[in-house]
Enzyme design. Structure first.
Site, PDB file in Angstrom:
ATOM      1  N   LYS A   1       0.854  -1.194   0.000  1.00 49.33           N
ATOM      2  CA  LYS A   1       0.000   0.000   0.000  1.00 49.33           C
ATOM      3  C   LYS A   1       0.886   1.239   0.000  1.00 49.33           C
ATOM      4  CE  LYS A   1      -4.339  -1.374   0.449  1.00 49.33           C
ATOM      5  NZ  LYS A   1      -5.395  -0.925  -0.476  1.00 49.33           N
TER       6      LYS A   1
ATOM      7  N   ASP B   1      -0.166  -0.278  -4.632  1.00 52.45           N
ATOM      8  CA  ASP B   1      -1.551   0.183  -4.710  1.00 52.45           C
ATOM      9  C   ASP B   1      -1.665   1.536  -4.034  1.00 52.45           C
ATOM     10  OD1 ASP B   1      -4.248   0.582  -4.887  1.00 52.45           O
ATOM     11  OD2 ASP B   1      -4.830  -1.231  -3.808  1.00 52.45           O
TER      12      ASP B   1
ATOM     13  N   GLU C   1      -1.339   0.037  -9.024  1.00 50.35           N
ATOM     14  CA  GLU C   1      -2.799   0.014  -9.012  1.00 50.35           C
ATOM     15  C   GLU C   1      -3.349   1.402  -8.669  1.00 50.35           C
ATOM     16  OE1 GLU C   1      -4.014  -3.596  -7.056  1.00 50.35           O
ATOM     17  OE2 GLU C   1      -5.805  -2.619  -6.278  1.00 50.35           O
TER      18      GLU C   1
ATOM     19  N   LYS D   1     -13.338  -7.359  -8.944  1.00 48.24           N
ATOM     20  CA  LYS D   1     -13.985  -7.793  -7.701  1.00 48.24           C
ATOM     21  C   LYS D   1     -15.342  -8.367  -8.100  1.00 48.24           C
ATOM     22  CE  LYS D   1     -11.964  -4.417  -4.438  1.00 48.24           C
ATOM     23  NZ  LYS D   1     -10.810  -3.856  -5.126  1.00 48.24           N
TER      24      LYS D   1
HETATM   25 MG    MG Z   1      -6.833  -1.504  -4.911  1.00 46.15          MG
END
Ligand code: MG
Length: 341
Positions: free
Chosen positions: A140, A169, A195, A244
């Site tokens: 992250k 991300d 991302e 997703k």
């Molecule tokens: Mg993401």
């Protein structure tokens, strides 16, 4: 055929609040649906909305359920608008598929990406995850100062085991300048993709960045429903799509045009009920894809996730097998019953 129908809402605190671009997320809200046919076949499904991805809210899904009453048929289910209520559609389709007992011919196991926390904390995690044989790591970024995080990149890359792949991300947190600095820098690193470097509204900027830098970019927050996948393909998006399944609505439609090497399947932080169905979508996708496509590691290394561990899927491991998924799925009734108390 008429199906008897019921639903139950849940409100499940996370073990640790989840940091999002919209602040801290402390409680997962959603609902389970239960369908039963006249022969006594029962199927469950989960509606796990993320409204800031553009889905319906739980209240909106519950209002549709209330209007349905105690019985439905396939036509009525098909009338639930997949654009307006993508998560509820997924719940019903999952429950129907479960009753039908549709078999997935699929790869035996899919690789799973390990999640690294933001900032320096990532460094403490890499060794143990590498020992556990994870080989794809997602870090992250965009959570702290961009320059501080960039200074850590060398250390993170150096800590990775040989042959590992790193994903970054940013959850849409960077502005153009920060994104350009990062993308110029990561061009020389083994970064699989970056991302959502900038906000989902910045569509021209996303397309420009994807064209200007060699590291592939992935869309996550930009892909809310099935229509978004088609729209970005039409815009000529050259990169990756984070899929997703719980949020897509029309799953089959969204995946029909998507080249297998450009998909990364991911959790929407569902419970074990919805996750099992989302994983079955991923297994089914690779079963249909050309055999030479090597699946990218999936983003399902999220558990343990809930304060009430009964609702968790299997603990994060470097691979997930379809048999593990199906074993979890058979516990749907237990979780449904757990919501009465
Ligand atoms: Mg993401």
């Amino acid at each position: 055929m008429t199906l008897s129908f019921a639903y139950r809402r849940y409100s499940l605190p996370f073990r640790t609040p989840v940091r999002t671009a919209h602040g801290l997320w402390t409680t997962r809200e959603g609902l389970f649906v239960r369908l039963e046919n006249e022969a006594g076949g029962v199927g469950f499904g989960e509606c796990a909305p993320i409204p800031w991805f553009g889905t319906e809210t739980v209240d909106e899904a519950a209002a549709v359920c209330d209007a349905l009453g105690a019985s439905v048929d396939a036509e009525r289910i098909a009338e639930i608008d997949a654009k307006e209520f993508p998560c509820l559609r997924f719940a019903f389709e999952s429950a129907q598929a479960s009753i039908a007992g549709r078999d997935v011919r699929a790869p035996g196991a899919l690789p799973v990406a390990a999640l690294l926390p933001a900032g320096r904390a990532a460094l403490e995690k890499i060794h143990a995850l590498a020992e556990a044989e994870f080989r794809t790591f997602k870090w992250k970024v965009g959570a702290g100062d961009a320059a501080d995080e960039l200074a850590l990149l060398d250390d993170v890359v150096a800590a990775l085991p040989a042959g590992a792949r790193l994903r970054l991300d940013a959850n849409g947190a960077w502005d153009r300048r920060a994104a350009e600095r990062w993308l110029a820098r990561v061009a020389d690193y083994p970064v699989e993709f970056v991302e959502q470097p900038v906000a989902s509204e910045a569509e021209d900027l996303l397309l420009g960045l994807a064209a200007d830098y060699p590291t592939p970019l992935a869309l996550d927050e930009s892909v809310a429903g099935a229509g978004d996948v088609a729209r970005w393909l039409d815009l000529g998006w050259p990169g990756i799509f984070v899929i997703k399944p719980s949020l897509l609505g029309d799953t089959a439609g969204a995946l029909a045009r998507l080249p297998a090497e450009r998909a990364v399947f991911s959790s929407a932080l569902e419970t074990a009920v919805g996750a099992a169905d989302a994983l079955r979508v991923a297994f089914g996708f690779y079963a249909n894809a050309a055999m030479e496509t090597k699946p990218r590691a999936i983003g399902f290394g999220v558990w343990p996730l809930f304060a009430d561990a009964r609702f968790d899927g299997p603990r994060a491991a470097p691979f997930v097998r379809l048999t593990d998924v199906d074993r979890r799925r058979s516990k749907s009734e237990v979780l449904w019953n757990a919501l009465t108390c």
